[in-house]
Motif scaffolding. Sequence first.
Motif, short mmCIF file in Angstrom:
data_model
loop_
_atom_site.label_atom_id
_atom_site.label_comp_id
_atom_site.label_asym_id
_atom_site.label_seq_id
_atom_site.Cartn_x
_atom_site.Cartn_y
_atom_site.Cartn_z
N ASN A 1 0.82 -1.22 0.00
CA ASN A 1 0.00 0.00 0.00
C ASN A 1 0.86 1.27 0.00
O ASN A 1 0.38 2.33 -0.39
CB ASN A 1 -0.93 0.01 1.21
N ILE A 2 2.10 1.13 0.44
CA ILE A 2 2.97 2.29 0.46
C ILE A 2 3.30 2.76 -0.96
O ILE A 2 3.60 3.94 -1.18
CB ILE A 2 4.26 1.99 1.27
N LEU A 3 3.22 1.87 -1.93
CA LEU A 3 3.49 2.25 -3.32
C LEU A 3 2.47 3.24 -3.84
O LEU A 3 2.77 4.02 -4.75
CB LEU A 3 3.51 1.01 -4.21
N ILE A 4 1.29 3.24 -3.27
CA ILE A 4 0.26 4.20 -3.66
C ILE A 4 0.73 5.63 -3.36
O ILE A 4 0.37 6.57 -4.07
CB ILE A 4 -1.07 3.89 -2.94
N PHE A 5 1.55 5.79 -2.35
CA PHE A 5 2.08 7.10 -2.00
C PHE A 5 3.44 7.37 -2.63
O PHE A 5 3.75 8.50 -3.00
CB PHE A 5 2.20 7.23 -0.47
N LEU A 6 4.27 6.33 -2.73
CA LEU A 6 5.64 6.54 -3.21
C LEU A 6 5.72 6.81 -4.72
O LEU A 6 6.53 7.63 -5.15
CB LEU A 6 6.51 5.34 -2.85
N VAL A 7 4.92 6.12 -5.51
CA VAL A 7 4.98 6.31 -6.96
C VAL A 7 4.54 7.72 -7.36
O VAL A 7 5.26 8.39 -8.11
CB VAL A 7 4.17 5.22 -7.69
N PRO A 8 3.43 8.24 -6.86
CA PRO A 8 3.10 9.64 -7.21
C PRO A 8 4.11 10.65 -6.66
O PRO A 8 4.40 11.65 -7.31
CB PRO A 8 1.72 9.86 -6.58
N ALA A 9 4.66 10.36 -5.48
CA ALA A 9 5.67 11.28 -4.93
C ALA A 9 6.91 11.29 -5.81
O ALA A 9 7.50 12.35 -6.06
CB ALA A 9 6.03 10.87 -3.51
N ALA A 10 7.34 10.13 -6.29
CA ALA A 10 8.51 10.05 -7.17
C ALA A 10 8.23 10.75 -8.50
O ALA A 10 9.09 11.46 -9.03
CB ALA A 10 8.89 8.60 -7.40
N LEU A 11 7.05 10.57 -9.04
CA LEU A 11 6.69 11.24 -10.29
C LEU A 11 6.63 12.76 -10.10
O LEU A 11 7.07 13.52 -10.97
CB LEU A 11 5.36 10.71 -10.81
N LEU A 12 6.12 13.19 -8.98
CA LEU A 12 6.03 14.62 -8.70
C LEU A 12 7.43 15.23 -8.56
O LEU A 12 7.70 16.30 -9.10
CB LEU A 12 5.21 14.87 -7.44
N LEU A 13 8.33 14.56 -7.86
CA LEU A 13 9.68 15.07 -7.70
C LEU A 13 10.43 15.07 -9.03
O LEU A 13 11.21 15.99 -9.31
CB LEU A 13 10.44 14.24 -6.67
N GLY A 14 10.22 14.06 -9.85
CA GLY A 14 10.84 14.04 -11.17
C GLY A 14 10.34 15.17 -12.05
O GLY A 14 11.11 15.80 -12.77
N LEU A 15 9.04 15.41 -12.01
CA LEU A 15 8.46 16.51 -12.77
C LEU A 15 8.97 17.85 -12.27
O LEU A 15 9.27 18.75 -13.08
CB LEU A 15 6.93 16.45 -12.69
N LEU A 16 9.10 17.99 -10.97
CA LEU A 16 9.62 19.22 -10.40
C LEU A 16 11.07 19.46 -10.84
O LEU A 16 11.45 20.59 -11.17
CB LEU A 16 9.54 19.16 -8.87
#
Length: 60
Positions: free
Chosen positions: A2-17
Amino acid sequence: MNILIFLVPAALLLGLLGLVAFLWSLRSGQYDDLEGAAERILYDDDKPDNDGPDDDRRRD
């Protein structure tokens, strides 16, 4: 898992930033003159100060 639900969007957001910051730096001209700063440090444009111990002038 369930932690992947938070980690994948966080990683995508940091990459986009990071991508946005890189594109901003390109558009603002940060990479226009890469050799200029490296060569500018070698030139001595400063005039020597006359405030050393051999200076005869007195300051109040």
